[in-house]
Design a protein around this motif. Structure first.
Motif, PDB file in Angstrom:
ATOM      1  N   SER A1131      88.505  40.931  31.643  1.00  0.00           N
ATOM      2  CA  SER A1131      88.394  40.300  30.329  1.00  0.00           C
ATOM      3  C   SER A1131      87.057  40.564  29.675  1.00  0.00           C
ATOM      4  CB  SER A1131      88.603  38.793  30.464  1.00  0.00           C
ATOM      5  OG  SER A1131      87.576  38.248  31.267  1.00  0.00           O
ATOM      6  N   ARG A1132      86.041  40.815  30.487  1.00  0.00           N
ATOM      7  CA  ARG A1132      84.677  41.079  30.036  1.00  0.00           C
ATOM      8  C   ARG A1132      84.091  39.939  29.191  1.00  0.00           C
ATOM      9  NH1 ARG A1132      84.229  47.517  28.548  1.00  0.00           N
ATOM     10  NH2 ARG A1132      85.477  48.268  30.294  1.00  0.00           N
ATOM     11  N   VAL A1133      84.643  38.745  29.311  1.00  0.00           N
ATOM     12  CA  VAL A1133      84.102  37.629  28.529  1.00  0.00           C
ATOM     13  C   VAL A1133      82.897  37.015  29.225  1.00  0.00           C
ATOM     14  CG1 VAL A1133      86.334  37.136  27.521  1.00  0.00           C
ATOM     15  CG2 VAL A1133      85.669  35.990  29.626  1.00  0.00           C
ATOM     16  N   ASP A1134      82.736  37.313  30.512  1.00  0.00           N
ATOM     17  CA  ASP A1134      81.651  36.673  31.262  1.00  0.00           C
ATOM     18  C   ASP A1134      80.303  37.312  30.998  1.00  0.00           C
ATOM     19  OD1 ASP A1134      83.289  34.795  32.988  1.00  0.00           O
ATOM     20  OD2 ASP A1134      84.258  36.719  33.329  1.00  0.00           O
ATOM     21  N   ASN A1135      80.319  38.558  30.489  1.00  0.00           N
ATOM     22  CA  ASN A1135      79.091  39.260  30.162  1.00  0.00           C
ATOM     23  C   ASN A1135      78.174  39.455  31.351  1.00  0.00           C
ATOM     24  OD1 ASN A1135      79.616  39.761  27.445  1.00  0.00           O
ATOM     25  ND2 ASN A1135      79.039  37.649  26.913  1.00  0.00           N
ATOM     26  N   TYR A1136      78.718  39.541  32.539  1.00  0.00           N
ATOM     27  CA  TYR A1136      77.938  39.905  33.713  1.00  0.00           C
ATOM     28  C   TYR A1136      78.887  40.512  34.725  1.00  0.00           C
ATOM     29  CZ  TYR A1136      79.811  35.811  36.123  1.00  0.00           C
ATOM     30  OH  TYR A1136      80.637  34.912  36.687  1.00  0.00           O
ATOM     31  N   SER A1137      78.309  41.293  35.645  1.00  0.00           N
ATOM     32  CA  SER A1137      79.117  41.888  36.701  1.00  0.00           C
ATOM     33  C   SER A1137      79.260  40.898  37.843  1.00  0.00           C
ATOM     34  CB  SER A1137      78.456  43.175  37.198  1.00  0.00           C
ATOM     35  OG  SER A1137      77.154  42.891  37.674  1.00  0.00           O
ATOM     36  N   ILE A1138      80.405  40.958  38.527  1.00  0.00           N
ATOM     37  CA  ILE A1138      80.653  40.044  39.643  1.00  0.00           C
ATOM     38  C   ILE A1138      80.143  40.644  40.944  1.00  0.00           C
ATOM     39  CG2 ILE A1138      82.622  38.980  38.531  1.00  0.00           C
ATOM     40  CD1 ILE A1138      84.421  40.741  40.182  1.00  0.00           C
ATOM     41  N   PHE A1139      79.722  41.926  40.896  1.00  0.00           N
ATOM     42  CA  PHE A1139      79.131  42.564  42.072  1.00  0.00           C
ATOM     43  C   PHE A1139      78.333  43.756  41.582  1.00  0.00           C
ATOM     44  CE2 PHE A1139      79.178  46.061  45.095  1.00  0.00           C
ATOM     45  CZ  PHE A1139      78.647  45.465  46.227  1.00  0.00           C
ATOM     46  N   GLU A1140      77.165  43.979  42.181  1.00  0.00           N
ATOM     47  CA  GLU A1140      76.374  45.171  41.845  1.00  0.00           C
ATOM     48  C   GLU A1140      75.646  45.637  43.093  1.00  0.00           C
ATOM     49  OE1 GLU A1140      72.469  46.320  39.248  1.00  0.00           O
ATOM     50  OE2 GLU A1140      74.023  45.129  38.276  1.00  0.00           O
ATOM     51  N   ASP A1141      75.566  46.949  43.262  1.00  0.00           N
ATOM     52  CA  ASP A1141      74.836  47.517  44.388  1.00  0.00           C
ATOM     53  C   ASP A1141      74.371  48.911  43.992  1.00  0.00           C
ATOM     54  OD1 ASP A1141      73.626  47.768  46.782  1.00  0.00           O
ATOM     55  OD2 ASP A1141      75.457  47.731  48.005  1.00  0.00           O
ATOM     56  N   VAL A1142      73.349  49.381  44.697  1.00  0.00           N
ATOM     57  CA  VAL A1142      72.838  50.743  44.507  1.00  0.00           C
ATOM     58  C   VAL A1142      73.102  51.507  45.795  1.00  0.00           C
ATOM     59  CG1 VAL A1142      70.822  52.177  44.051  1.00  0.00           C
ATOM     60  CG2 VAL A1142      71.093  49.983  42.874  1.00  0.00           C
ATOM     61  N   ILE A1143      73.712  52.681  45.694  1.00  0.00           N
ATOM     62  CA  ILE A1143      74.012  53.496  46.875  1.00  0.00           C
ATOM     63  C   ILE A1143      73.311  54.830  46.742  1.00  0.00           C
ATOM     64  CG2 ILE A1143      76.237  52.421  47.295  1.00  0.00           C
ATOM     65  CD1 ILE A1143      77.543  54.859  46.012  1.00  0.00           C
ATOM     66  N   MET A1144      73.048  55.441  47.865  1.00  0.00           N
ATOM     67  CA  MET A1144      72.428  56.778  47.924  1.00  0.00           C
ATOM     68  C   MET A1144      73.373  57.691  48.695  1.00  0.00           C
ATOM     69  SD  MET A1144      69.700  58.573  47.178  1.00  0.00           S
ATOM     70  CE  MET A1144      68.899  60.112  47.666  1.00  0.00           C
ATOM     71  N   THR A1145      73.864  58.738  48.032  1.00  0.00           N
ATOM     72  CA  THR A1145      74.770  59.682  48.717  1.00  0.00           C
ATOM     73  C   THR A1145      73.947  60.592  49.613  1.00  0.00           C
ATOM     74  OG1 THR A1145      74.647  61.186  46.848  1.00  0.00           O
ATOM     75  CG2 THR A1145      76.484  59.656  46.895  1.00  0.00           C
ATOM     76  N   PRO A1146      74.406  60.870  50.847  1.00  0.00           N
ATOM     77  CA  PRO A1146      73.661  61.760  51.756  1.00  0.00           C
ATOM     78  C   PRO A1146      73.767  63.206  51.302  1.00  0.00           C
ATOM     79  CG  PRO A1146      75.733  61.121  52.743  1.00  0.00           C
ATOM     80  CD  PRO A1146      75.614  60.328  51.472  1.00  0.00           C
ATOM     81  N   GLY A1147      72.870  64.048  51.849  1.00  0.00           N
ATOM     82  CA  GLY A1147      72.899  65.476  51.527  1.00  0.00           C
ATOM     83  C   GLY A1147      73.981  66.197  52.312  1.00  0.00           C
TER      84      GLY A1147
END
Length: 1282
Positions: A1131-1147
């Motif tokens: 709905s995008r009415v909350d104006n925030y994400s319910i989960f966030e993370d940063v990942i690093m892909t390996p070489g």
């Protein structure tokens, strides 16, 4: 003998006929067990020709009777004893003898007839004429030359010898060349060669008549004839070729009229051959009627043929020969006659003693046939009987006796042939004799008919009755029917019809009976039928056939497959690709030969069922054949071909390809595509090229193989057919104009010496064209005014001449930077993170180039929470096109910004407008960077936190929530605590359950609502203990005691509808993809997954996902790259994400295993791991002693729990990405968020035509900052000092 029939006799005859019909059995088939006169069963044809190449000639005569018949023959009406001639071959118990072809056959020539006799009578065969053909020969003779004056008619006689018809006449020269026939020269039906008038070229010495007898394979030639045409003398007044003209007359037939008789079914042929000068033409008519349908005129109009003439073709015909001087006619009276044909053929009869017997014989024909009666082969008058009378065409035997039994012969004859019929007349009284076998078994199929046979013979005829299962009653019912031959037919058989049936035959002489058994079985039925299929060649075809049948036939049932009515043998090595499995016919690697109709036959001993299907094999078209080049016209040629088989898929197109040997030898390119109904095309070609062509067809299956290529075709050089295309005018510098174009392809040069003439002139002033000739495909015009319009044209040229007149295109010279900034810049604040910017567009005269659009630069001056100004990073958005407003999203709430607007063209940016300052209203805070448990007791948990780094407004307090989870699916109610003091940074939760696991949630709040949640889990102790940890000064109120938890009370803050439905969200990344997984909370809802490259790039959003799934894979990632991943409510009415993370892909791993497989690298890693373990042990020991970290002061200023060590035996865990209550929670985790407030969102705030072109992504650059992902563990429950 004929009698005149009177009315009285006619009446008597009718009565006798009725009586006899009641007591007589006509056309009987008497079993041989009963005494009977002979019956002829085989006889020779009416004529037998002795061809010289045949080995023998059978004279057939076979008969049956009881007693066994004896045979004799007559020849030409005289007795012929074939048994005494040793040269004839005889057969025992037969009247047949064979004449061998081993001597003079002439003595056997004649008319034969066979007689078969026993004590009850004599049967007679029809007459057979044995014809011995003599070799036809023309007589040896000396023929005088035929001398004829020019212009006179003449006839060359053939007079062919007699022989076995048909006869065919040919007129040829001695060198076997046919004499040319036309309206003047023709061959008549009698074989003569007719000339309507002689000309000089008719003179020759080798006119030969050939007579052909195909049946005896013989051709004979007449002595050559000589013709000498004497030229007519001409006086000086006549032209060299003038011949005296003459009115028509007929060479044949003679006279004015003639008669023609023929037999019905023969071809009617009427002939009129005229003479005259000029050569007459012949017309045909039928007097009173038009010519019959199917009439044909041949031999240049001189012969009328009516095939298979019948009575309606009789009549009067006329032929008329005409030329300009007159006409000649002849009339034909045609009569179509018929050989005898039976009207009433006498029939064999079995009659009772004492009854009257009628034998009727009548025939028709033209002329009317004569009727001859015989009895036992003797004329009737030579064998008188007192009780026998003849009434016209009928013999009546009154009060018949057994001695009246005989064989009567009736023969009908006219001049076209004769008919002979034998009638066996038996006068007997016989008890019933049942000829059908007793105890016969019959199998019936349920619901189908069955017939039980009871063939009885008796005199008088028997009465037949049928009974069932020893019952004395006859079977009855609409389903039961007894036929005249005694058989019992049962319609729609039922299972109850099974049993024993008895047939009883009874007459006045006695009775007889037989038994029959009837078995009723279930019908055989195909329940799964094969279906018509269209299948690609090389694939596998499956044809199903499943049948039901009576279980008693389990060992006798068979399922047979047929292809095109021929049974498929599965043991045949030819059919190895065919096999049956589970009632399915498999055809492996289908080929064209497998196409056809497949029939499945389910068969039992009593019935069968079948079903069929058409298998069509689809394939690409075969290669076209017979490619021919024609109509060579320099640079065009016509190509024709014969299409190949389309293999059941109609050809849609033919593709014509070419190969040239100058520029791209060996490479085939498409030249032309034509529709399926064409098999030729005119090819338009380039000059100075050697071509080869080939064709292939295309259908719905695909493209077929190409044909064999044609021979080489060379075109002459020519001027170019076209000029360059896609002319581009660009200005990279203010006083230059770059002209570029697509060069002609090499094959388009049409000859050597290609160049380009570039012409240009200013469009806004009158001036002449400036021209330059170049060989490259670009040209730069120097010293041009800035951004003025030009007209340009480019023309191709080679050694043969110029190309067509070029097309004029327009363009501008080089651009310069815009000279003016937009005016009247204004900012309208839309919400806490979005503003609308308006301006007055720059006038086109100030643009000095093509308008590219507008750019907005902005930067943050300060946060309104802190009065200290500090310049933030500059940001920019680009909006292409001519416009006067734009929307800037992604601003930080409760901040002051500065903004400028500029325009740009192809050269670059113009000057910026005067800076405009504006302020954004309050929004909801960011996450709390630190939220941790500091002490755990039996009934209490102590908490501490730090305020958000970006409050986005004036903090009003915090929302603290917690609930009991205990690791079960059923969780406790969500308890809510409103903390109204924004300076509070500690809290103690009391009245908790001992040894229980709790989940804790914290959100910071402003007047606009509460921000994102941070959470932590912790388990209370079994007993009250106190363990101290280093104290951290987390806020300015750290010295104040932590307030106690008041009695829990319930609130209903608004939060994301998806958050309670996802648990344990986790990420796992590889070099090119990442997998995100979760545990569903039970209820189903939808959400999105968004991700972006952390360094650069734009957000990418997945399709809508459902919480009922357990994972989703993100593809297309780059190795060794950081990505931000978010879960977004749909709905995008909350104006925030319910989960966030940063990942690093390996070489990517090295091809040879990389450095990780080297021994020295493994040893180094082990050493580092050992040192790290020693340092961690030392830290833990120091910490347990109550010491502080060496970086304590730094942590006080910038709390970062990630830098703190963790102990494995703690009960508490921290997770800032688990932003949702668990299943069973009754309340959300947030307070009400006011409408219009904005957080970090993926909602697109720009206009529909806006293009966001910036150093980073839209959301990543302009949204609120992200917190670092932190986690913490506190060793054992601790007590925070108040």
């Amino acid at each position: 003998m004929r009698l005149q029939r009177s009315p009285a006799l006619a009446a008597v005859l009718i009565i006798i006929t009725c009586v006899c019909a009641f007591y007589t059995t006509a056309a009987i088939n008497i079993p041989l067990e009963i005494e009977q006169p002979p019956t002829i069963t085989a006889q020779p044809p009416s004529s037998l020709i002795a061809f010289p190449f045949d080995e023998s000639f059978p004279m057939t005569c076979e008969a049956k009777g009881n007693p066994r018949p004896e045979f004799r023959w007559t020849k030409n009406g005289q007795e012929f004893n074939h048994s005494v001639d040793p040269r004839l071959m005889k057969e025992e118990n037969s009247g047949t003898f064979v004449i061998p072809n081993n001597g003079n056959l002439t003595e056997y020539q004649g008319t034969y007839r066979c007689y078969a006799s026993n004590t009850l009578g004599t049967a007679v065969s029809q007459e057979v004429e044995f014809i011995v053909s003599n070799e036809p020969k023309f007589p040896k003779e000396t023929l005088d030359p035929v001398k004829v004056d020019e212009g006179q008619p003449f006839i060359l006689k053939c007079d062919p010898p007699t022989g076995i018809p048909p006869l065919q006449i040919y007129w040829m020269t001695i060198n076997m060349q046919h004499i040319q026939q036309d309206e003047r020269v023709s061959v008549g039906l009698n074989g003569d060669l007719y000339f309507s008038h002689a000309v000089e070229k008719d003179s020759r010495t080798d006119y030969c008549c050939f007579a052909s007898f195909p049946r005896i394979r013989t051709i004979v030639q007449k002595t050559a004839m000589s013709v000498h045409v004497k030229p007519r003398a001409r006086d000086s007044s006549e032209s060299a070729n003038a011949i005296l003209e003459r009115r028509p007359s007929l060479l044949t037939p003679p006279g004015v009229q003639s008669e023609k008789q023929l037999v019905k079914g023969d071809d009617l042929e009427l002939e009129c051959i005229p003479e005259g000068i000029p050569t007459p033409k012949v017309e045909w008519v039928k007097i009173g009627l038009g010519l019959p349908d199917g009439a044909e005129v041949e031999n240049h109009g001189k012969l009328l043929i009516i095939p298979r003439a019948d009575q309606k073709d009789s009549g009067k015909y006329m032929c008329k020969a005409k030329n300009p001087l007159g006409e000649a006619v002849h009339y034909f009276t045609v009569t179509v006659e018929e050989p005898p044909e039976w009207v009433s053929e006498p029939q064999s009869q079995l009659s009772m003693i004492g009854t009257d017997v009628l034998i009727k014989c009548s025939a028709r024909g033209t002329p009317e046939p004569s009727i001859t009666w015989r009895v036992n082969g003797v004329p009737l008058k030579d064998s008188p009987a007192a009780n026998r009378r003849i009434f016209d065409d009928t013999i009546i035997i009154r009060n018949s006796k057994a001695s009246d039994s005989a064989v009567y012969q009736c023969e009908a004859s006219n001049r076209h042939g004769s008919l002979l019929s034998n009638a066996n007349i038996m006068i007997r009284n016989l008890p019933p004799m049942i000829l059908t076998k007793d105890g016969e078994g019959y199998f019936a199929v349920e619901s189908r008919g069955v017939t039980l046979h009871c063939n009885a013979f008796s005199s008088p005829p028997s009465t037949i009755t049928w009974s069932k299962d020893d019952s004395s009653e006859s079977v009855e019912g609409s389903r039961f029917k007894i036929h005249d031959d005694g058989s019992l037919e049962i319609s729609r058989a039922e299972k109850s019809d099974a049993g024993q049936y008895t047939c009883l035959a009874k007459n006045t002489e006695g009775s007889s009976n037989i038994d029959a058994m009837l078995y009723v079985k279930d019908a055989t039925r195909i329940v799964v039928t094969p279906e018509d299929q269209q299948i690609l060649k090389g694939s596998e075809a499956l044809l199903s056939c499943l049948a039901e049948y009576d279980e008693s036939f389990s060992h006798d049932f068979e399922l047979v497959w047929e292809k095109d009515d021929i049974e498929i043998s599965f043991n045949d090595t030819v059919n190895l690709r065919y096999f049956v499995e589970d009632s399915v016919l498999h055809i492996v690697n289908v080929s064209h030969g497998d196409q056809g109709v497949y029939r499945c036959v389910a068969r039992t001993p009593v019935d069968q069922d079948e079903a069929s299907a058409l298998l069509m094999v689809l394939d690409v078209p075969d290669a076209p054949e017979n490619l021919v080049l024609s109509e060579h016209r320099g640079r065009s040629v016509k190509l024709t071909w014969i299409p190949g088989d389309d293999h059941n898929s109609s050809i849609t197109d033919f593709i014509i390809e070419y190969e040239e040997n100058k520029w791209e030898m060996g490479k085939w390119r498409e030249l032309l595509r034509v529709s399926r109904n064409q098999n030729s095309a005119v090819l338009r070609l380039h000059g100075h090229v050697e071509y080869r062509f080939r064709v292939y067809g295309v259908n719905s299956v695909g493209a077929g193989p190409p044909s064999k290529p044609t021979e080489m075709y060379r075109t002459p050089p020519a001027a170019p057919d076209k000029n360059p295309e896609n002319i581009k005018i660009e200005g990279h510098l203010p006083h230059e104009m770059d002209i570029n174009w697509e060069p002609l392809l090499p094959i388009e040069h049409n000859g050597p010496g290609l160049e380009y003439k570039v012409s240009y002139r200013r469009q806004d002033v009158e001036e002449e064209w400036t021209e330059h000739t170049v060989k490259r495909h670009s040209f730069v015009v120097k010293n041009t005014p800035t951004f003025v319009p030009y007209e340009i044209k480019v023309q191709a040229k080679n050694n043969q001449g110029w190309g067509p007149e070029p097309r004029i295109v327009s363009g501008y010279s080089g651009e310069d930077f815009p000279s003016t900034a937009p005016d009247d810049v204004a900012v309208e604040v839309m919400n806490s993170s979005v503003v609308k910017v308006t301006w007055t567009p720059v006038h086109k005269d100030k643009l000095r180039g093509h308008l590219g659009g507008y750019r907005i630069n902005w930067w943050r001056l300060r946060s309104l929470v802190d009065s200290k100004k500090r310049h933030g990073d500059k940001h920019m958005l680009t909006f292409p096109g001519d416009r006067n407003h734009a929307t800037v999203p992604g601003l930080t709430p409760f901040s002051e910004y500065s903004l400028i607007v500029m325009t740009f063209n192809g050269r670059g940016n113009g000057p910026g407008s005067h800076p405009i300052n504006f302020k954004t209203p309050e929004g909801v805070p960011e996450k709390n960077p630190v939220f941790r448990v500091t002490d755990v007791q039996r009934h209490s948990i102590s908490l501490t936190w730090t305020p958000p780094s970006e409050p986005n407004g004036i903090l009003t307090g915090y929302l603290l929530e917690y609930q009991l989870i205990n690791g079960t699916e059923e969780v406790g109610a969500l308890q809510t605590i409103d903390i109204n003091n924004p300076k509070t940074s500690k809290w103690v939760l009391r009245d908790l359950e001992p040894l229980s696991k709790y989940k804790l949630y914290l959100r910071s709040c402003t007047t606009k609502g509460c921000g994102p949640v941070v959470s932590e889990e912790c388990t209370t102790d079994l007993e009250t203990t106190s363990t101290l940890v280093p104290s951290l000064d987390l806020s300015e109120s750290a010295s104040t005691p932590a307030p106690s938890t008041p009695k829990p009370h319930k609130t209903k803050p608004t939060r994301s509808s998806i958050a309670p439905l996802l648990f344990n969200v986790s990420l796992a990344a590889s070099s090119s993809f990442a997998n995100i997984s979760w545990i569903s909370g039970g209820e189903h809802a939808e959400f999105y997954i968004a991700y972006k490259n952390k360094r650069e790039g734009h957000w990418k959003i997945s399709e809508a996902l459902n919480t009922s799934l357990t994972s989703h894979t993100i593809d297309g990632l780059e190795p060794e790259t950081e990505y931000i991943v978010r879960l977004i409510p749909i709905s995008r009415v909350d104006n925030y994400s319910i989960f966030e993370d940063v990942i690093m892909t390996p070489g990517l791993a090295s091809v040879h295993g990389g450095i990780s497989t080297q021994g020295w690298f493994i040893g180094l890693m082990c050493a580092i791991a050992l040192l790290t373990l020693i340092v961690l042990i030392a830290c833990f020991v120091n910490r347990n002693k109550g010491g502080k970290y060496s970086v304590k002061e730094k942590e006080d200023l910038h709390p970062d729990v990630e830098s703190q060590g963790m102990n494995d035996d703690t009960f508490c865990e921290y997770s800032d990405n688990d932003e949702k209550p668990l299943k069973g929670s009754q309340h959300s985790l947030s307070r009400e968020i006011k409408a219009g407030d904005s957080g970090d969102s993926l909602v697109d705030y720009g206009d529909e035509d806006a293009q966001f072109n910036e150093d980073g992504s839209f959301i990543g650059e302009y949204g609120p900052r992200k917190e670092k992902r932190v986690s913490a563990e506190i060793k054992a429950p601790v007590q925070t000092p108040a």
